[in-house]
Design an enzyme around this catalytic site. Structure first.
Site, mmCIF file in Angstrom:
data_model
loop_
_atom_site.group_PDB
_atom_site.id
_atom_site.type_symbol
_atom_site.label_atom_id
_atom_site.label_comp_id
_atom_site.label_asym_id
_atom_site.label_seq_id
_atom_site.Cartn_x
_atom_site.Cartn_y
_atom_site.Cartn_z
ATOM 1 N N VAL A 145 81.786 8.555 -24.664
ATOM 2 C CA VAL A 145 80.331 8.708 -24.738
ATOM 3 C C VAL A 145 79.911 9.150 -26.134
ATOM 4 O O VAL A 145 78.945 8.651 -26.719
ATOM 5 C CB VAL A 145 79.849 9.733 -23.688
ATOM 6 C CG1 VAL A 145 78.400 10.108 -23.920
ATOM 7 C CG2 VAL A 145 80.056 9.181 -22.297
ATOM 8 N N ALA A 146 80.694 10.077 -26.696
ATOM 9 C CA ALA A 146 80.338 10.626 -27.997
ATOM 10 C C ALA A 146 80.370 9.571 -29.090
ATOM 11 O O ALA A 146 79.600 9.617 -30.035
ATOM 12 C CB ALA A 146 81.281 11.771 -28.335
ATOM 13 N N GLU A 155 74.328 5.963 -30.098
ATOM 14 C CA GLU A 155 73.135 5.912 -29.246
ATOM 15 C C GLU A 155 71.829 5.639 -29.988
ATOM 16 O O GLU A 155 71.115 4.702 -29.684
ATOM 17 C CB GLU A 155 72.977 7.220 -28.454
ATOM 18 C CG GLU A 155 74.057 7.470 -27.433
ATOM 19 C CD GLU A 155 75.192 8.299 -28.007
ATOM 20 O OE1 GLU A 155 75.123 8.631 -29.200
ATOM 21 O OE2 GLU A 155 76.146 8.612 -27.271
ATOM 22 N N ASP A 190 49.639 -21.223 -54.131
ATOM 23 C CA ASP A 190 48.384 -21.894 -54.481
ATOM 24 C C ASP A 190 47.896 -21.334 -55.807
ATOM 25 O O ASP A 190 48.401 -20.311 -56.262
ATOM 26 C CB ASP A 190 47.294 -21.535 -53.457
ATOM 27 C CG ASP A 190 47.474 -22.260 -52.164
ATOM 28 O OD1 ASP A 190 48.277 -23.185 -52.139
ATOM 29 O OD2 ASP A 190 46.801 -21.883 -51.188
ATOM 30 N N ASP A 238 47.148 -26.488 -43.927
ATOM 31 C CA ASP A 238 48.339 -25.791 -44.421
ATOM 32 C C ASP A 238 49.177 -25.229 -43.278
ATOM 33 O O ASP A 238 50.304 -24.790 -43.491
ATOM 34 C CB ASP A 238 47.927 -24.621 -45.337
ATOM 35 C CG ASP A 238 47.469 -25.112 -46.700
ATOM 36 O OD1 ASP A 238 48.013 -26.127 -47.156
ATOM 37 O OD2 ASP A 238 46.581 -24.486 -47.296
ATOM 38 N N ASN A 285 81.449 8.352 -37.877
ATOM 39 C CA ASN A 285 82.139 8.044 -36.618
ATOM 40 C C ASN A 285 83.655 8.088 -36.821
ATOM 41 O O ASN A 285 84.411 8.492 -35.944
ATOM 42 C CB ASN A 285 81.756 6.640 -36.160
ATOM 43 C CG ASN A 285 80.673 6.699 -35.099
ATOM 44 O OD1 ASN A 285 80.168 7.762 -34.806
ATOM 45 N ND2 ASN A 285 80.347 5.558 -34.543
ATOM 46 N N GLU A 325 84.894 11.499 -36.768
ATOM 47 C CA GLU A 325 84.946 12.080 -35.422
ATOM 48 C C GLU A 325 86.158 11.575 -34.647
ATOM 49 O O GLU A 325 86.785 12.298 -33.877
ATOM 50 C CB GLU A 325 83.657 11.722 -34.655
ATOM 51 C CG GLU A 325 82.424 12.439 -35.178
ATOM 52 C CD GLU A 325 81.115 11.816 -34.683
ATOM 53 O OE1 GLU A 325 80.067 12.412 -34.956
ATOM 54 O OE2 GLU A 325 81.142 10.745 -34.049
HETATM 55 P P1 ATP Z 1 44.020 -24.628 -55.663
HETATM 56 O O1 ATP Z 1 45.447 -24.704 -55.865
HETATM 57 O O2 ATP Z 1 43.238 -24.478 -56.928
HETATM 58 O O3 ATP Z 1 43.623 -23.666 -54.603
HETATM 59 P P2 ATP Z 1 43.660 -26.648 -53.820
HETATM 60 O O4 ATP Z 1 45.042 -27.034 -53.601
HETATM 61 O O5 ATP Z 1 42.986 -25.803 -52.808
HETATM 62 O O6 ATP Z 1 43.516 -26.031 -55.237
HETATM 63 P P3 ATP Z 1 41.704 -28.535 -53.197
HETATM 64 O O7 ATP Z 1 40.754 -27.512 -52.715
HETATM 65 O O8 ATP Z 1 42.355 -29.469 -52.264
HETATM 66 O O9 ATP Z 1 42.793 -27.927 -54.105
HETATM 67 O O10 ATP Z 1 40.905 -29.347 -54.299
HETATM 68 C C1 ATP Z 1 41.443 -30.454 -54.960
HETATM 69 C C2 ATP Z 1 40.389 -31.032 -55.845
HETATM 70 O O11 ATP Z 1 39.307 -31.462 -55.031
HETATM 71 C C3 ATP Z 1 39.789 -30.049 -56.819
HETATM 72 O O12 ATP Z 1 40.452 -30.071 -58.057
HETATM 73 C C4 ATP Z 1 38.365 -30.534 -56.977
HETATM 74 O O13 ATP Z 1 38.283 -31.517 -57.969
HETATM 75 C C5 ATP Z 1 38.071 -31.189 -55.652
HETATM 76 N N1 ATP Z 1 37.296 -30.284 -54.790
HETATM 77 C C6 ATP Z 1 37.580 -29.035 -54.456
HETATM 78 N N2 ATP Z 1 36.629 -28.520 -53.658
HETATM 79 C C7 ATP Z 1 35.719 -29.492 -53.458
HETATM 80 C C8 ATP Z 1 34.500 -29.580 -52.718
HETATM 81 N N3 ATP Z 1 34.026 -28.583 -52.008
HETATM 82 N N4 ATP Z 1 33.820 -30.732 -52.768
HETATM 83 C C9 ATP Z 1 34.298 -31.765 -53.469
HETATM 84 N N5 ATP Z 1 35.417 -31.745 -54.186
HETATM 85 C C10 ATP Z 1 36.131 -30.625 -54.196
#
Ligand code: ATP
Length: 958
Positions: free
Chosen positions: A331-332, A336, A378, A684, A746, A749
């Site tokens: 047990v010891a 635990e 990103d 994503d 241990n 012991e």
């Molecule tokens: P980041 O890495 O900067 O966050 P992201 O991967 O989110 O970019 P997106 O948002 O997919 O990139 O945008 C890609 C491209 O689309 C941008 O570079 C821009 O030219 C265009 N874009 C972004 N937002 C809009 C929007 N609201 N309306 C139209 N075009 C857009």
């Protein structure tokens, strides 16, 4: 992706839906046509809602297209309660306490206690020591169950409070104004604004839908996205109504407006939720490894007990005595408190991460973070501040500077007249809103910051976005998505014509244009003018600006097909916006480089923008980073992707879509990398789930991403990922420290007991009750203090721990044997020295002999004192503890002192002497033990010195 029930918070109010509000009064046969369990919930939503025309929906739900007034909202909140679900009952408290007694260790211990008690009743004469042992074992079980229960409870509370920190908001119209509200404040009749990435917070009927698709997996198990519309549909089972969206599901595409029909427990999700049991908590691989090791040690303990019994019975020892003794030893030796100490240590790590803005949703992530070898990040918001300011507008071959910073519409656009049409078009094609300053905040953007920046630029050029919107009302929208990289809207003009406004990534948009605007005249695009536009876009991107192109065209009617909207466009020009890097990121990138962690930037942006930003924050330093676009990735097979990843360490993936992100994560994992990946959009989610550590943005990300991730960054900053990795490494190191600490003693012991048995000594050098006093008394606090050691400065100075490295590696086992061996040698020496110095023959010793009592006290105190030094020794692997600071963890020193004080009480307090059969030690005895402890520390320092000099580096892995 199914939302954690705890996400929705805990309340006890019934939340009736607004059946009473439905003036239509559903016919009985319609009621009968719904599926699922009977609606026992008072006020469940009326099943006729899907079949109503949009205008009737407002009447039926006593709502208005402008949303509720604050007074209406308050009245409904009081009537229906908050929009939450009750906390999940994880079983009655007593049941959970009883469950603590059903694990293997507890059962073995309970049976042992019962047998010992039985032996006590059978003994003639009865030996109080046997009764003490039976009670001690029972005490161990109770203590263990208590610790386990408290630990589980506190872990649950931690998880719940962390969940509560993850923002869960929604956008609603109140009194005609869009507002961001906590989801719990939604009431029936509210008008909610939905867009891709939003989690739906209540059951709603859509009244406006632009390409809306939802994922109903949480409700129906069906993970494919399904399209939703706004118009009436035949009365079908509620869940199948194509114009309804439900709490707990996600919007994966499009934008729309919907009226809340049910909240809280009256929702479809609420109904299912009430029937669902809590998901079992999963153990992490680390916890499984420790549990396996604990089981192995328990096996050794069992074998040792059996061997001792087998050796002692033939040598003439009384049968019952020997049995009780062997059982006691067994047990010891069972470790635990170990699993509880491990969980506490992981939970401390989780809390520390939360304090540094990284919310970890699963303990699993803590250990995976420690071995992260690649971070795919990103750009916008994570490396930069996501504070967009349009600084340049290009039209007709001329670049116009825009003054001012941030979202305050203050500043001038040079020669504004010639870019006003471009900015008007961009503003019409935006969903963001500018929020004027309050006493607390300055100008803010509600919605997408890129679009917010365009609104600000339009205002700087003298335009009023709301006036423009009123003049050319929007009749259709084709929302932005990161694959098309475009967004389009259709507007009706006063002359009865319709026009499309389109904005997006320059190359994508240019490919859909056949003309360019030259001072108000539509001019066909030639190769030369295309090249001119590309050069202008490259020039802006090279300065690190995010570039958007803007275009427009006439369309024949209010709802043209997407292909008609996004083709044959006239390009109006480009806008370039600056997004400053986060100041803290450079140091964090440096730390990751030192820690051997590769950083791969993954962005939808232009390659030149990406490179400029990557250079600013230190991700790219060399002359030739590898810059790959999504289109180039598409052209590669898996071997090609592997070769790409094995190439330049400085890798930027640009103009990619979330599918590319997923492909890269999978390829990196194939190479044995432990991958952390950031994400914010709904698309994503697959990559976030697939990665070892999915990291979502707490401030700017979508609900869908937050649900898919195991870690949420409250401040969105890359620096928090780097800190969390450091803390993850530190948790792992701390766990290793206390495991070495606990397992080595241990040996100290066990060995004396084996040596004494083999040497033919009739009694034990340390009793089971003494061992329990060490394991559950003097050792507990130092082990916890080791598990809570602060993060060491050098934690990011060594490469990541290999994915396959086992916790009990050869090095760790070697160290346990080294330290445990020295401790065992020391206590054997003090024991036999005492026995031999007395000159009494072995066979004449009895339990009550003062020399024997003193000798076993020395053994127990020897282990306690040497453990004090052991705790100091295990704090570093290779570095001298004197260099690390002998007293730098005051909790550890305090915990060690408590252990020694406990030992002193056992040695000097008469009541405890009677229980433990101990004797008072002389000051000289303590001095001998202290010298022995110091020797242990010196031996360990010598071992570290040899290690350091053999590898030629005083650093690396503590
Ligand atoms: P980041 O890495 O900067 O966050 P992201 O991967 O989110 O970019 P997106 O948002 O997919 O990139 O945008 C890609 C491209 O689309 C941008 O570079 C821009 O030219 C265009 N874009 C972004 N937002 C809009 C929007 N609201 N309306 C139209 N075009 C857009």
């Amino acid at each position: 992706m199914s939302p954690e029930p705890a996400d929705r918070g805990a309340i006890s109010h019934p939340a009736p839906g607004p059946t009473e509000l439905c003036t239509g009064g559903p016919p009985t046969d319609v009621m009968a046509s719904t599926t699922g369990p009977p609606r026992d919930q008072p006020g469940a939503p009326c099943p006729c809602i899907p079949s109503l025309a949009v205008s009737d929906v407002f009447t039926a739900l006593d709502a208005s297209p402008r949303g509720l007034t604050p007074a209406q909202a308050a009245a409904r909140q009081a009537r229906y309660g908050p929009n939450e679900l009750p906390g999940v009952g994880r079983g009655h408290v007593w049941m959970r306490l009883i469950a603590q007694f059903t694990d293997l260790f507890a059962v073995v211990l309970l049976v042992s206690s019962a047998i010992t008690f039985l032996a006590y009743t059978l003994e003639q004469p009865q030996d109080p020591a046997t009764l003490q042992l039976a009670l001690a074992i029972l005490g161990v079980v109770l203590l263990n169950a208590g610790i386990g229960f408290a630990q589980e409870y506190s872990a649950e509370r931690t998880a719940e409070s962390l969940q509560a920190m993850v923002p869960h908001t929604c956008r609603v119209l109140r009194d005609g104004e869009p507002r961001e509200l906590p989801a719990r404040d939604l009431v029936p009749g509210d008008v909610v604004l939905l867009e891709a990435g939003d989690a739906v917070s209540a059951d709603c009927r859509l009244v406006e839908a632009h390409e809306v698709a939802v994922n109903n997996a949480a409700l129906t198990g069906e993970s494919d996205a399904v399209a939703r519309v706004a118009g009436p549909v035949p009365a079908v089972p509620t869940l199948e109504a194509r114009n309804c969206v439900f709490m707990g599901t996600d919007v994966v595409a499009g934008t729309g407006k919907a009226v809340v029909s049910a909240t809280g427990t009256a929702t479809e999700f609420g109904r299912i939720f009430r029937l669902t049991a809590a998901a079992p908590r999963q153990k992490t691989p680390l916890q499984l490894q420790v549990a396996a090791m604990a089981r192995r040690v328990a096996g050794v303990a069992l074998a040792t007990g059996a061997i001792l019994f087998a050796v002692r019975v033939p040598s003439g020892q009384p049968f019952v005595d020997t049995f009780v003794f062997s059982l006691g030893v067994m047990v010891a030796l069972v470790p635990e408190g170990l699993p509880a100490t491990l969980s506490v240590s992981l939970a401390i790590g989780v809390r520390r991460m939360a304090r540094r803005h990284a919310l970890v949703k699963q303990l699993l992530a803590v250990e995976a973070l420690g071995s992260t070898s690649v971070v795919c990040t990103d750009k916008t918001g994570t490396l930069t501040q996501a504070e967009m300011t349009v600084v340049q507008v290009w039209a007709n071959g001329v670049s116009h500077a825009v003054a001012g910073v941030g979202y305050a519409p203050v500043g001038e656009v040079a020669d504004a007249g010639s870019v006003r049409e471009l900015l008007r078009t961009a503003a019409l094609c935006s969903n963001a809103r500018l929020v004027p300053p309050t006493s607390r905040d300055g100008w803010r953007v509600l919605g997408d910051t890129t679009e917010g920046a365009l609104l600000v630029a339009a205002m700087k050029a003298g335009l009023d976005p709301s006036v423009e919107e009123a003049r050319s009302p929007r009749v259709a929208e084709y929302p932005f998505d990161s694959v098309r990289k475009l967004m389009s809207t259709v507007h009706g003009d006063a002359d009865g014509t319709y026009r499309a406004c389109v904005k997006g990534a320059p190359l994508e948009l240019l490919a859909r244009c056949d003309a360019i605007d030259r001072e108000g005249t539509r001019t066909p695009l030639t190769e030369a003018s295309r090249a001119e536009v590309v050069a202008a876009a490259d020039d802006m991107a090279g300065q690190g600006l995010r570039v958007l192109a803007v275009a427009r065209r006439r369309v024949p009617g209010p709802r043209p097909a997407l292909g008609d909207v996004e083709s044959k466009l006239t390009l109006l020009g480009l806008s370039g916006m600056y997004d400053p890097p986060r100041p803290e990121v450079r140091d964090a990138v440096d730390a990751c480089r030192r820690a051997g962690i590769r950083i791969v930037m993954v962005t939808g942006d232009h390659p030149l923008t990406a490179e400029a930003v990557a250079r600013r924050v230190g991700i790219v330093r060399g002359p030739a980073p590898s810059i790959v676009t999504g289109a180039q990735l598409d052209a590669l097979n898996d071997d090609g992707v592997d070769a790409l990843l094995a190439g330049s360490a400085e890798l930027l993936l640009c103009r990619v879509s979330p599918e590319h992100k997923m492909r890269v994560v999978t390829a990196l994992q194939r190479h044995g990398e432990v991958v952390a990946v950031t994400g914010d959009g709904a698309n994503d989610a697959p990559a976030l789930k697939h990665a070892d550590i999915g990291v979502a943005m707490g401030a700017s990300g979508t609900d869908v991403a937050r649900e898919a991730a195991v870690m949420v960054l409250l401040d969105d900053s890359f620096a928090s990922i780097s800190t969390a990795v450091g803390l993850g490494r530190s948790v792992y190191r701390n766990i290793r420290k206390f495991l070495i600490y606990l397992f080595s003693h241990n040996i100290a012991e066990l060995v004396p007991i084996l040596v004494a048995t083999l040497a033919g000594f009739p009694l034990v050098p340390i009793t089971a009750v003494q061992i329990l006093a060490i394991d559950l008394g003097s050792d507990v606090l130092p082990a916890l203090a080791l598990g809570a050691e602060p993060m060491e400065a050098d934690v990011m100075d060594s490469p990541p721990r290999p994915r396959r490295e086992r916790l009990f590696s050869t090095a760790v086992m070697g160290r346990i044997l080294f330290l445990g061996g020295i401790q065992a040698l020391g206590v054997c020496a003090v024991f036999f020295w005492h026995i031999h110095a007395s000159g009494i023959p072995y066979a004449d010793f009895t339990r009550d002999d003062p020399v024997y009592r003193e000798a076993i006290t020395m053994v127990q105190a020897g282990i306690v004192v040497s453990q004090f030094f052991n705790a100091l020794a295990v704090r570093t692997d290779r570095q001298s503890v004197f260099r690390a600071g002998l007293l730098s963890n005051p909790w550890l020193i305090g915990a060690g002192c408590v252990g020694i004080a406990l030992m002193a009480a056992i040695s000097y307090a008469p009541a405890l002497q009677a229980i433990f059969n101990t004797a008072p030690l002389a000051p000289a005895d303590w001095a001998v033990l202290a010298a022995f402890g110091a020797l242990l520390l010196a031996a360990e320092e010598a071992r570290k010195w040899v290690l350091r000099h053999r590898s030629g580096s005083p650093k690396g892995g503590t």
